[in-house]
Design a protein around this motif. Structure first.
Motif, PDB file in Angstrom:
ATOM      1  N   HIS A   1       0.830  -1.195   0.000  1.00 50.79           N
ATOM      2  CA  HIS A   1       0.000   0.000   0.000  1.00 50.79           C
ATOM      3  C   HIS A   1       0.872   1.256   0.000  1.00 50.79           C
ATOM      4  CE1 HIS A   1      -3.797   1.941   0.344  1.00 50.79           C
ATOM      5  NE2 HIS A   1      -3.500   2.529   1.506  1.00 50.79           N
ATOM      6  N   LYS A   2       1.944   1.197   0.809  1.00 53.87           N
ATOM      7  CA  LYS A   2       2.839   2.364   0.904  1.00 53.87           C
ATOM      8  C   LYS A   2       3.500   2.660  -0.430  1.00 53.87           C
ATOM      9  CE  LYS A   2       4.040   2.606   5.753  1.00 53.87           C
ATOM     10  NZ  LYS A   2       4.973   2.155   6.779  1.00 53.87           N
TER      11      LYS A   2
ATOM     12  N   ILE B   1       1.060   4.342  -2.723  1.00 57.25           N
ATOM     13  CA  ILE B   1       0.877   5.753  -2.375  1.00 57.25           C
ATOM     14  C   ILE B   1       2.086   6.572  -2.846  1.00 57.25           C
ATOM     15  CG2 ILE B   1       0.780   7.368  -0.436  1.00 57.25           C
ATOM     16  CD1 ILE B   1      -0.927   5.278   1.020  1.00 57.25           C
TER      17      ILE B   1
ATOM     18  N   ALA C   1      -3.286   9.223   0.413  1.00 56.31           N
ATOM     19  CA  ALA C   1      -3.877   8.206   1.284  1.00 56.31           C
ATOM     20  C   ALA C   1      -5.318   8.557   1.598  1.00 56.31           C
ATOM     21  CB  ALA C   1      -3.062   8.095   2.574  1.00 56.31           C
TER      22      ALA C   1
END
Lengths: 401, 96
Positions: free
Chosen positions: B3-4, B7, B22
């Motif tokens: 997910h990071k 982003i 986010a």
């Protein structure tokens, strides 16, 4: 469920409102998101997004399938497929309208498949007995309202009295005919059964109507003097009771007859077929049987091609059974309808143990049939073929067990 | 890709701060889920369609205990990739 669709533009407007950004940036963001996702998916074969779910590319193996129309086999090549599994949070949010519902355990005894079939039959019989009850109730009414019969000398009394007697007379001549039909049933006739039972049902309904009509008239006259219980009314009631009993007992009799002799009834035809056809070697023992059954069937059977014992003397062609070929397809080719496969099966009964399981290389004889027997436009022919089909499939299903 | 990473990737190509990205992602997905729970489908051009499908209630029988259970109706998300994405997936190397 409505089929409204949200587009990217709708989402962008919403984002712009919520986050205080321009619509253009919002659209740019969404498009970039999609692009990144699909790129990642195609590169790694998997894309995980928190809050949305997991996209995956999965390999589906090649497999064989069958064209339902023609029965031909073909291969579905192996291919990649995209799957999507929503995140838990996503799944729960979408299921919100039904969130509060939980599985409920019901303690109930399960019913097996066989029992349900019997239930169905019992239901039908029950319906018959209910009708019988109704009729008996009407008869009871009749007996109460009868007394005005002799007392009224003029016209009004005549009509109610005459109608039940007429009816009784009408019913009585029917009874011997019905009995004859039962005797005929020993010949391999399946369609007759259906006809006669439906006829009986019709008769019954007609009777009921007439009884209703006459009883209405009688309730009108009921207030007139109640005197002189005549023997007449009792006789009428008895005759109606007798007719009702006969009407009820016939379907029950047929039911048990089919249960016990359903298989036997078809046997004579097949023996006949096998002995009389020139191409099949005759067995010594069934000859006497065949002679007997021929004598019995000769009396009962009318010149109707449907009820005549089928013989398979002449051949149209012979086909070799290959992988993928079907009796139904052959029937479609030679007779114009798949339903008539039953006759091909009958002609080849000595070679085919189970019509659902024919080994490749079997030589199938295609018999020449009476064109009246396989008239595609005659519903009687189709009904008969369907009846035979259910009989054979049921027969083999029970054998398989 | 975590997910990071996603982003970070979006942030660099759009020049928006990671925090904002986010938040944007979060609002987008909650909004989508919200609309789908009302029975609306979400069509993403160039990607595919997310559709809510209603599954009817059904009776199940535990084969061991013979207990009948009534499973309540539910609504699930189905994703239908669009044709170009499907074709691209087919051309992609075999994933087994």
């Amino acid at each position: 469920m409505n089929n409204e669709k949200l587009t990217l533009a709708n989402i962008a407007t919403y984002l712009a409102q919520q986050k205080g950004i321009t619509k253009k940036t919002a659209i740019g963001f969404l498009q970039q998101l999609i692009e990144t996702l699909s790129e990642e998916l195609l590169r790694d074969g998997e894309a995980r997004v928190k809050g949305l779910g997991v996209f995956k590319i999965e390999w589906h193996k090649s497999r064989m399938s069958v064209n339902v129309q023609t029965g031909e086999k073909y291969e579905i090549a192996g291919h990649n497929k995209i799957t999507f599994t929503p995140d838990k949070s996503m799944r729960e949010a979408v299921n919100k309208p039904f969130e509060h519902l939980e599985p409920i355990a019901i303690n109930k005894e399960t019913v097996s498949a066989n029992d349900t079939w019997m239930d169905d039959e019992e239901l039908r019989l029950k319906r018959f007995s209910e009708q019988a009850q109704e009729i008996l109730g009407i008869i009871a009414d009749l007996q109460q309202t009868q007394p005005e019969g002799k007392n009224q000398t003029l016209q009004p009394s005549e009509t109610p009295n005459v109608s039940p007697i007429e009816k009784a007379e009408r019913v009585q001549p029917d009874v011997p005919i019905v009995n004859q039909e039962i005797e005929q049933a020993s010949a391999p006739v399946t369609t007759n059964i259906a006809d006669s039972t439906s006829a009986i049902v019709q008769k019954e309904s007609v009777e009921k109507e007439s009884i209703h009509a006459s009883s209405d008239e009688k309730t009108m006259m009921e207030r007139m003097a109640k005197q002189v219980p005549t023997n007449n009314k009792r006789w009428v009631a008895l005759s109606i009771l007798f007719a009702v009993v006969v009407v009820i007992s016939i379907p029950i009799y047929y039911y048990f007859f089919i249960m016990n002799h359903g298989n036997d009834a078809t046997q004579p035809t097949t023996i006949l077929a096998s002995t009389s056809s020139t191409h099949i070697k005759t067995l010594a023992s069934p000859v006497t049987q065949a002679a007997q059954s021929q004598s019995t069937t000769a009396k009962a059977v009318t010149p109707n091609p449907l009820t005549q014992p089928r013989t398979y003397n002449e051949l149209l062609a012979t086909e070799t059974f290959k992988e993928g070929s079907r009796l139904t397809l052959m029937a479609l080719k030679y007779y114009g309808n798949k339903l008539f496969w039953v006759y091909i099966y009958e002609a080849n009964k000595d070679k085919i143990a189970n019509p659902d399981l024919i080994s490749a290389g079997t030589h199938i004889k295609i018999p020449k049939l009476n064109p009246k027997l396989i008239d595609v436009h005659n519903p009687q022919c189709l009904i008969q073929a369907t009846a035979l089909q259910t009989l054979y499939t049921k027969h083999h299903a029970t054998q398989a067990k | 890709m975590t997910h990071k990473e996603l982003i970070a990737d979006l942030s660099s190509s759009l020049s928006i701060s990671e925090n904002e990205i986010a938040e944007l992602l979060d609002t987008t997905f909650t909004m989508m889920a919200d609309e789908m729970s009302k029975g609306k489908s979400v069509h993403m051009q160039g990607f595919g369609t997310f559709e809510p499908h209603r599954k009817e209630e059904r009776l199940t029988i535990n084969p061991r205990t013979k207990v009948q259970t009534l499973i309540p109706p539910k609504q699930v998300v189905v994703f239908k990739p669009n044709q170009t994405l499907k074709d691209k997936a087919k051309e992609a190397p075999r994933y087994e």
